[in-house]
Structure formats: C-alpha cells, structure tokens
Design a protein around this motif. Structure first.
Motif, PDB file in Angstrom:
ATOM      1  N   MET A 246      24.288 -12.993  72.341  1.00 47.80           N
ATOM      2  CA  MET A 246      24.789 -11.635  71.926  1.00 47.80           C
ATOM      3  C   MET A 246      24.293 -10.535  72.602  1.00 47.80           C
ATOM      4  SD  MET A 246      25.509 -11.591  67.717  1.00 47.80           S
ATOM      5  CE  MET A 246      23.909 -12.472  67.492  1.00 47.80           C
ATOM      6  N   VAL A 247      23.013 -10.563  72.872  1.00 48.35           N
ATOM      7  CA  VAL A 247      22.499  -9.380  73.830  1.00 48.35           C
ATOM      8  C   VAL A 247      23.301  -9.048  74.850  1.00 48.35           C
ATOM      9  CG1 VAL A 247      20.365  -8.257  74.699  1.00 48.35           C
ATOM     10  CG2 VAL A 247      20.406  -9.113  72.419  1.00 48.35           C
ATOM     11  N   PRO A 248      23.261 -10.256  75.671  1.00 42.55           N
ATOM     12  CA  PRO A 248      23.659  -9.988  77.176  1.00 42.55           C
ATOM     13  C   PRO A 248      25.158  -9.606  76.995  1.00 42.55           C
ATOM     14  CG  PRO A 248      22.282 -11.769  77.377  1.00 42.55           C
ATOM     15  CD  PRO A 248      22.491 -11.189  75.796  1.00 42.55           C
ATOM     16  N   LEU A 249      26.126 -10.433  76.326  1.00 34.87           N
ATOM     17  CA  LEU A 249      27.445 -10.062  76.337  1.00 34.87           C
ATOM     18  C   LEU A 249      27.631  -8.540  75.448  1.00 34.87           C
ATOM     19  CD1 LEU A 249      28.827 -13.476  74.805  1.00 34.87           C
ATOM     20  CD2 LEU A 249      28.769 -12.588  77.139  1.00 34.87           C
ATOM     21  N   ALA A 250      26.703  -8.211  74.886  1.00 35.62           N
ATOM     22  CA  ALA A 250      27.095  -6.739  74.084  1.00 35.62           C
ATOM     23  C   ALA A 250      26.787  -5.738  75.331  1.00 35.62           C
ATOM     24  CB  ALA A 250      26.176  -6.473  72.889  1.00 35.62           C
TER      25      ALA A 250
ATOM     26  N   SER B  99      23.794  -0.273  75.143  1.00 33.24           N
ATOM     27  CA  SER B  99      22.553  -0.288  75.981  1.00 33.24           C
ATOM     28  C   SER B  99      21.672  -1.571  75.481  1.00 33.24           C
ATOM     29  CB  SER B  99      21.730   0.985  75.552  1.00 33.24           C
ATOM     30  OG  SER B  99      20.977   1.141  74.070  1.00 33.24           O
ATOM     31  N   GLN B 100      20.633  -1.649  76.019  1.00 34.63           N
ATOM     32  CA  GLN B 100      19.833  -2.901  75.678  1.00 34.63           C
ATOM     33  C   GLN B 100      19.211  -2.752  74.264  1.00 34.63           C
ATOM     34  OE1 GLN B 100      18.873  -5.476  77.689  1.00 34.63           O
ATOM     35  NE2 GLN B 100      17.979  -6.409  76.187  1.00 34.63           N
TER      36      GLN B 100
ATOM     37  N   MET C  67      21.883  -4.843  67.202  1.00 34.08           N
ATOM     38  CA  MET C  67      22.933  -5.522  66.734  1.00 34.08           C
ATOM     39  C   MET C  67      22.693  -6.907  66.438  1.00 34.08           C
ATOM     40  SD  MET C  67      26.757  -6.414  68.165  1.00 34.08           S
ATOM     41  CE  MET C  67      25.885  -7.521  69.171  1.00 34.08           C
ATOM     42  N   SER C  68      22.163  -7.633  67.328  1.00 34.41           N
ATOM     43  CA  SER C  68      21.843  -9.071  67.141  1.00 34.41           C
ATOM     44  C   SER C  68      21.069  -9.224  66.257  1.00 34.41           C
ATOM     45  CB  SER C  68      21.130  -9.520  68.538  1.00 34.41           C
ATOM     46  OG  SER C  68      20.678 -10.801  68.539  1.00 34.41           O
ATOM     47  N   LEU C  69      19.895  -8.338  65.757  1.00 31.88           N
ATOM     48  CA  LEU C  69      19.278  -8.696  64.859  1.00 31.88           C
ATOM     49  C   LEU C  69      19.909  -8.314  63.488  1.00 31.88           C
ATOM     50  CD1 LEU C  69      16.056  -6.743  65.945  1.00 31.88           C
ATOM     51  CD2 LEU C  69      16.100  -9.029  65.451  1.00 31.88           C
ATOM     52  N   ALA C  70      20.746  -7.601  63.338  1.00 29.11           N
ATOM     53  CA  ALA C  70      21.547  -7.038  62.261  1.00 29.11           C
ATOM     54  C   ALA C  70      22.580  -8.315  61.795  1.00 29.11           C
ATOM     55  CB  ALA C  70      22.407  -5.819  62.354  1.00 29.11           C
TER      56      ALA C  70
ATOM     57  N   LEU D 184      10.320   1.577  74.629  1.00 28.25           N
ATOM     58  CA  LEU D 184      10.072   1.348  75.884  1.00 28.25           C
ATOM     59  C   LEU D 184      11.525   2.035  76.296  1.00 28.25           C
ATOM     60  CD1 LEU D 184       8.912  -2.415  75.871  1.00 28.25           C
ATOM     61  CD2 LEU D 184       7.844  -0.561  76.489  1.00 28.25           C
ATOM     62  N   ASN D 185      11.541   2.135  77.608  1.00 25.79           N
ATOM     63  CA  ASN D 185      12.644   2.756  78.263  1.00 25.79           C
ATOM     64  C   ASN D 185      13.677   1.540  78.339  1.00 25.79           C
ATOM     65  OD1 ASN D 185      12.819   1.788  81.321  1.00 25.79           O
ATOM     66  ND2 ASN D 185      10.992   3.179  81.506  1.00 25.79           N
ATOM     67  N   GLN D 186      15.071   1.723  78.755  1.00 26.70           N
ATOM     68  CA  GLN D 186      15.873   0.521  78.769  1.00 26.70           C
ATOM     69  C   GLN D 186      15.889  -0.424  79.838  1.00 26.70           C
ATOM     70  OE1 GLN D 186      20.153   0.664  77.730  1.00 26.70           O
ATOM     71  NE2 GLN D 186      20.443   0.563  79.712  1.00 26.70           N
TER      72      GLN D 186
END
Length: 127
Positions: free
Chosen positions: A31-35, A42-43, A49-52, A99-101
């Motif tokens: 989910m993270v890379p596809l989002a 953004s990261q 979103m993945s956590l939610a 942390l920055n993105q």
C-alpha cells in the motif's frame, strides 16, 4: 474524487488484501509504495493511510482463516503483541512525522531491503 481515483483505491485494496491474506504482506510493502506512485501521496500520507486501513477488523478474518485451517495460531499471544504494537505504533508515528519525506523514504526502502535479504538468504526453517 474521480472515478479513476476510486478504481485505483479499489485495486490497491484488493491487491494489498490478497497479498496480505496469501503471503502475509500488504500494508507497508504494497500500500505505501502504490499510494506514492499511483495516488501521488507523500511518504507520510501513504504510511498514515496504510496504518488506518489495517485496523483490527480488516486483518482479523484473514488471521482466523489461518487458525481455522490448522495453522496453530496461539491466540494467547495476540493481546500482548497487539498492545505492544499499539504503543510502538504510537511512538513510531511520532518519530516518522518528525522526519523529512526524503529521509523517511530512504529509511523505509532500506528496511524493505534488509527484510528481503534476510527472508531470501537467512530465513530459519521452522516447520
């Protein structure tokens, strides 16, 4: 929200759900890379979103399916890990948002590489 966005969200959910149920990955790895790539997140947004999405009701049915089919999940362990996961998730999110993105993306990618190398070359075989 456009129809194209809805279709991408459904595809993302189906793919992540299928991979989560079939090989135990989904949130961070899929989910993270596809989002980021397809939705322009953004990261930080993608991780949030993945956590939610991976809240307990989503994964409970998949875990129960494994248990029901004889894969001996020790449900006594679940509450301890779940509570620790909640606490760890809270503190981890505090670190991540500070942390920055670009740094966060690099940390994310390095962890995925380390896990992949370990799984491919050094995984212990417990039957």
């Amino acid at each position: 929200m456009t129809l194209e966005t809805i279709i991408l969200l459904v595809i993302l959910g189906l793919l992540a759900g299928f991979l989560s149920g079939s090989i135990g990955i989904g949130g961070g790895v899929i989910m993270v890379p596809l989002a980021i790539w397809f939705l322009g997140y953004s990261q930080h947004q993608a991780q949030g979103m993945s956590l939610a999405v991976l809240a307990v009701p989503v994964t409970l049915l998949a875990a129960y399916t494994y248990h029901k089919n004889g894969h001996e999940l020790d449900w006594r362990y679940v509450p301890f890990i779940a509570i620790a996961f909640i606490i760890g998730g809270y503190f981890g999110s505090k670190v991540a948002i500070s942390l920055n993105q670009q740094l966060l993306k690099k940390v994310f990618g390095i962890i995925l590489i380390i896990v992949a190398v370990k799984m491919i070359f050094f995984s212990s075989a417990k039957a």
